[in-house]
Design an enzyme around this catalytic site. Structure first.
Site, PDB file in Angstrom:
ATOM      1  N   VAL A 103      63.824 -82.051 -12.216  1.00  0.00           N
ATOM      2  CA  VAL A 103      63.309 -82.765 -13.379  1.00  0.00           C
ATOM      3  C   VAL A 103      62.195 -83.721 -12.976  1.00  0.00           C
ATOM      4  O   VAL A 103      62.270 -84.381 -11.945  1.00  0.00           O
ATOM      5  CB  VAL A 103      64.429 -83.561 -14.077  1.00  0.00           C
ATOM      6  CG1 VAL A 103      63.887 -84.397 -15.225  1.00  0.00           C
ATOM      7  CG2 VAL A 103      65.506 -82.611 -14.582  1.00  0.00           C
ATOM      8  N   ALA A 130      58.862 -87.460 -10.121  1.00  0.00           N
ATOM      9  CA  ALA A 130      60.025 -86.589  -9.951  1.00  0.00           C
ATOM     10  C   ALA A 130      61.299 -87.417  -9.972  1.00  0.00           C
ATOM     11  O   ALA A 130      61.391 -88.466  -9.311  1.00  0.00           O
ATOM     12  CB  ALA A 130      59.921 -85.821  -8.640  1.00  0.00           C
ATOM     13  N   HIS A 131      62.301 -86.963 -10.731  1.00  0.00           N
ATOM     14  CA  HIS A 131      63.576 -87.670 -10.813  1.00  0.00           C
ATOM     15  C   HIS A 131      64.299 -87.657  -9.464  1.00  0.00           C
ATOM     16  O   HIS A 131      65.183 -88.489  -9.212  1.00  0.00           O
ATOM     17  CB  HIS A 131      64.449 -87.018 -11.886  1.00  0.00           C
ATOM     18  CG  HIS A 131      65.414 -87.947 -12.546  1.00  0.00           C
ATOM     19  ND1 HIS A 131      65.674 -89.226 -12.081  1.00  0.00           N
ATOM     20  CD2 HIS A 131      66.210 -87.782 -13.637  1.00  0.00           C
ATOM     21  CE1 HIS A 131      66.574 -89.801 -12.864  1.00  0.00           C
ATOM     22  NE2 HIS A 131      66.920 -88.950 -13.813  1.00  0.00           N
ATOM     23  N   ALA A 132      63.926 -86.747  -8.587  1.00  0.00           N
ATOM     24  CA  ALA A 132      64.547 -86.684  -7.265  1.00  0.00           C
ATOM     25  C   ALA A 132      64.342 -87.975  -6.477  1.00  0.00           C
ATOM     26  O   ALA A 132      65.199 -88.366  -5.672  1.00  0.00           O
ATOM     27  CB  ALA A 132      63.993 -85.504  -6.469  1.00  0.00           C
TER      28      ALA A 132
END
Length: 221
Positions: A27, A191-193
């Site tokens: 995501v 980036a949600h990472a």
């Protein structure tokens, strides 16, 4: 030379979030918030500075305070943090309504950076095509401005087989006066990472602090 530090996955609190959002659910999220640029505008007008380079300086200073926005994966796939990032900004071409990317090495000293970024804009600003200045370093982030519209939301998405961008994408819009303040929309994509809503909130809070601090500094060239 760009320097970085490897993340220790054995002790990093976000290790499970990173693995989930980099392997299971890839995501990228966006957040837009208004920033009060009244003080920064006054500072620029009083000293004859251009607003866009000054704003880029403040954004870069902000990212330097939050390691989640300086993350990347090295050639071995290990998550790392750049010691610092440099702005990769857009230059608009009025003759054909296209833009080109340009980058400038960053200095925490405002005068040093302002001279460098305005010199690059002057030297490479007439170069059309996607890259105006060659040699873009690996530790870059993206920043641009759309002065034609004061938006309430703005998103970017990497499509196809590509991965979500670990580097931040910052878009600034047209500022407008509102209730004694001068509000400028700023959009952040990441980036949600590597980052969550908490880190995005820190970004907007620190950006306001950096803009107000520069305005209060009386910095000269």
């Amino acid at each position: 030379m760009e320097h970085y530090t490897k993340i220790d996955m054995a002790t990093w609190p976000r290790r499970e979030h990173y693995r989930y959002y980099s392997q299971t659910l890839k995501v990228e999220f966006n957040m837009t918030a208004p920033v009060n640029v009244k003080n920064l505008l006054g500072f620029c007008r009083a000293n004859g500075y251009r607003f866009y380079p000054a704003a880029i300086y403040c954004v870069t200073r902000t990212l330097g305070r939050i390691e989640n926005f300086r993350m990347f994966r090295n050639a071995d796939g290990e998550l790392c943090v750049w010691d610092r990032v440099v702005p990769n900004y857009t230059i608009f071409h009025a003759d054909d309504c296209t833009f080109s990317d340009c980058w400038t090495d960053f200095s925490d000293d405002f005068g040093t950076f302002y001279r460098a970024v305005t010199a690059d804009m002057q030297t490479f600003g007439g170069n059309h095509g996607i890259k105006a200045k060659p040699g873009q370093p690996s530790n870059f982030y993206c920043v641009s401005c759309t002065p034609w519209v004061s938006f309430t939301g703005c998103g970017s998405r990497v499509t196809g087989s590509s991965e979500p961008a670990f580097f931040p994408i910052i878009v600034m819009g047209r500022y407008e006066e509102s209730g004694g303040a001068v509000k400028m929309p700023v959009a952040l994509s990441i980036a949600h990472a590597v980052a969550d809503g908490y880190h995005a909130a820190l970004f907007f809070r620190y950006l306001q602090e950096e803009m107000d601090a520069l305005a209060a500094s009386g910095a000269g060239l």
